[in-house]
Design a protein around this motif. Sequence first.
Motif, PDB file in Angstrom:
ATOM      1  N   VAL A 186      31.595  -7.362  27.764  1.00  0.00           N
ATOM      2  CA  VAL A 186      31.688  -5.929  28.039  1.00  0.00           C
ATOM      3  C   VAL A 186      30.537  -5.560  28.969  1.00  0.00           C
ATOM      4  CG1 VAL A 186      31.616  -3.606  27.064  1.00  0.00           C
ATOM      5  CG2 VAL A 186      32.686  -5.462  25.768  1.00  0.00           C
ATOM      6  N   ILE A 187      30.838  -4.935  30.096  1.00  0.00           N
ATOM      7  CA  ILE A 187      29.806  -4.508  31.043  1.00  0.00           C
ATOM      8  C   ILE A 187      29.520  -3.029  30.818  1.00  0.00           C
ATOM      9  CG2 ILE A 187      29.146  -4.294  33.468  1.00  0.00           C
ATOM     10  CD1 ILE A 187      31.131  -6.574  34.065  1.00  0.00           C
ATOM     11  N   ASN A 188      28.276  -2.713  30.559  1.00  0.00           N
ATOM     12  CA  ASN A 188      27.888  -1.336  30.262  1.00  0.00           C
ATOM     13  C   ASN A 188      26.615  -0.998  31.038  1.00  0.00           C
ATOM     14  OD1 ASN A 188      28.079   1.168  28.871  1.00  0.00           O
ATOM     15  ND2 ASN A 188      26.566   0.489  27.385  1.00  0.00           N
ATOM     16  N   CYS A 228      27.252   1.905  44.221  1.00  0.00           N
ATOM     17  CA  CYS A 228      26.752   1.341  42.962  1.00  0.00           C
ATOM     18  C   CYS A 228      27.411   2.031  41.770  1.00  0.00           C
ATOM     19  CB  CYS A 228      25.242   1.502  42.868  1.00  0.00           C
ATOM     20  SG  CYS A 228      24.312   0.562  44.097  1.00  0.00           S
ATOM     21  N   GLN A 229      27.485   3.356  41.843  1.00  0.00           N
ATOM     22  CA  GLN A 229      28.123   4.109  40.762  1.00  0.00           C
ATOM     23  C   GLN A 229      29.576   3.683  40.586  1.00  0.00           C
ATOM     24  OE1 GLN A 229      27.409   8.440  40.847  1.00  0.00           O
ATOM     25  NE2 GLN A 229      25.832   8.080  42.390  1.00  0.00           N
ATOM     26  N   GLU A 230      30.277   3.547  41.697  1.00  0.00           N
ATOM     27  CA  GLU A 230      31.696   3.185  41.645  1.00  0.00           C
ATOM     28  C   GLU A 230      31.899   1.817  41.003  1.00  0.00           C
ATOM     29  OE1 GLU A 230      32.911   3.413  45.688  1.00  0.00           O
ATOM     30  OE2 GLU A 230      33.053   5.618  45.710  1.00  0.00           O
ATOM     31  N   GLU A 231      31.080   0.852  41.401  1.00  0.00           N
ATOM     32  CA  GLU A 231      31.239  -0.500  40.866  1.00  0.00           C
ATOM     33  C   GLU A 231      30.869  -0.560  39.380  1.00  0.00           C
ATOM     34  OE1 GLU A 231      32.584  -3.134  42.234  1.00  0.00           O
ATOM     35  OE2 GLU A 231      32.980  -2.022  44.080  1.00  0.00           O
ATOM     36  N   LEU A 232      29.843   0.184  38.986  1.00  0.00           N
ATOM     37  CA  LEU A 232      29.448   0.207  37.579  1.00  0.00           C
ATOM     38  C   LEU A 232      30.535   0.828  36.708  1.00  0.00           C
ATOM     39  CD1 LEU A 232      25.728   1.296  37.979  1.00  0.00           C
ATOM     40  CD2 LEU A 232      26.494  -0.805  36.864  1.00  0.00           C
ATOM     41  N   ASN A 240      34.940   0.363  32.819  1.00  0.00           N
ATOM     42  CA  ASN A 240      36.297   0.729  32.397  1.00  0.00           C
ATOM     43  C   ASN A 240      37.196  -0.489  32.223  1.00  0.00           C
ATOM     44  OD1 ASN A 240      35.730   3.467  32.308  1.00  0.00           O
ATOM     45  ND2 ASN A 240      36.369   3.828  34.418  1.00  0.00           N
ATOM     46  N   LEU A 241      37.030  -1.485  33.087  1.00  0.00           N
ATOM     47  CA  LEU A 241      37.910  -2.651  33.051  1.00  0.00           C
ATOM     48  C   LEU A 241      37.543  -3.650  31.956  1.00  0.00           C
ATOM     49  CD1 LEU A 241      38.427  -3.312  36.878  1.00  0.00           C
ATOM     50  CD2 LEU A 241      40.084  -2.374  35.253  1.00  0.00           C
ATOM     51  N   THR A 242      36.329  -3.544  31.418  1.00  0.00           N
ATOM     52  CA  THR A 242      35.914  -4.496  30.369  1.00  0.00           C
ATOM     53  C   THR A 242      35.707  -3.828  29.014  1.00  0.00           C
ATOM     54  OG1 THR A 242      33.552  -4.230  30.918  1.00  0.00           O
ATOM     55  CG2 THR A 242      34.772  -5.990  32.076  1.00  0.00           C
ATOM     56  N   LYS A 243      35.979  -2.559  28.902  1.00  0.00           N
ATOM     57  CA  LYS A 243      35.651  -1.827  27.679  1.00  0.00           C
ATOM     58  C   LYS A 243      36.404  -2.325  26.454  1.00  0.00           C
ATOM     59  CE  LYS A 243      38.937   1.926  28.633  1.00  0.00           C
ATOM     60  NZ  LYS A 243      39.052   3.381  28.911  1.00  0.00           N
ATOM     61  N   ASN A 244      37.528  -2.979  26.648  1.00  0.00           N
ATOM     62  CA  ASN A 244      38.298  -3.485  25.504  1.00  0.00           C
ATOM     63  C   ASN A 244      37.976  -4.931  25.155  1.00  0.00           C
ATOM     64  OD1 ASN A 244      39.737  -1.044  25.091  1.00  0.00           O
ATOM     65  ND2 ASN A 244      41.118  -1.568  26.769  1.00  0.00           N
ATOM     66  N   ASN A 245      37.036  -5.545  25.887  1.00  0.00           N
ATOM     67  CA  ASN A 245      36.610  -6.896  25.543  1.00  0.00           C
ATOM     68  C   ASN A 245      35.849  -6.861  24.216  1.00  0.00           C
ATOM     69  OD1 ASN A 245      37.793  -7.880  27.844  1.00  0.00           O
ATOM     70  ND2 ASN A 245      35.887  -8.074  29.001  1.00  0.00           N
TER      71      ASN A 245
END
Length: 251
Positions: free
Chosen positions: A110-112, A124-128, A133-138
């Motif tokens: 999960v990337i936070n 930077c904001q966009e990539e973060l 959002n794409l890893t929140k369910n990991n």
Amino acid sequence: MIYLGIFNRKQKKVDNKFSIIPSHIAIIMDGNGRWAKKRGLPRTLGHKAGVEAIREIVKECSKIGIEYLTFYAFSTENWKRPQDEVNGLMKLLVQYLKGEFKELDRNNVVINYIGNISKLPEICQEELIKAKNLTKNNTGLTLNLALNYGGRDEIVYSFKNILKAYDQGEFSIEELNEEMISNNLYTKGIPDPELMIRTSGEERLSNFLIWQLAYSEFYFTDVLWPDFKKDDLYLALKTFERRDRRFGGLK
């Protein structure tokens, strides 16, 4: 606070079997500039080498079952650095997120992020936000990147949120407690670090997680961050195993 001293690079490899591991490790990645200076290289190359260390430590923490890993990536004070260096750090952040995203996602990470990212460049904001959002369910390791982060700034942020709620009549002064403050920090929902590691020999917090580290174990090493490898991580974890954590009480 305990200073372990210099890690002997010639000693035998550290055993990677642990009787207890912290659920959350926080790391102050210090020494990129000194690493580059020792080699007659520009500081930007030191930061690039530091990214390689991040890659290895994330992999090892994920492998051994660490639940949360927080890197102090860019502080509220780092804006004072030369503009070229700041721009280089922002570029590295975007490159890291784009280059590592697929592997991190594949490994269930999960990337936070924590901190006021609104002051970072838009890319930077966009990539973060996209990575979050794409890893929140990991369900694996949660990787927290502290960006435009400062411990005092975070406490001010928490109190502003609390005061807004108070003005709206949501609680009385008597109800204000530690839990309410914690629930209004950037780290809401994240357990406090049990182990804080700082590289390069410096022995201070530098405004990092000053609320959350109240009962953490501190581990300082002279190893510069780009040289910090899995055996260095294992040594820190072996030291953590031997700590007697009483939280002000008696066993």
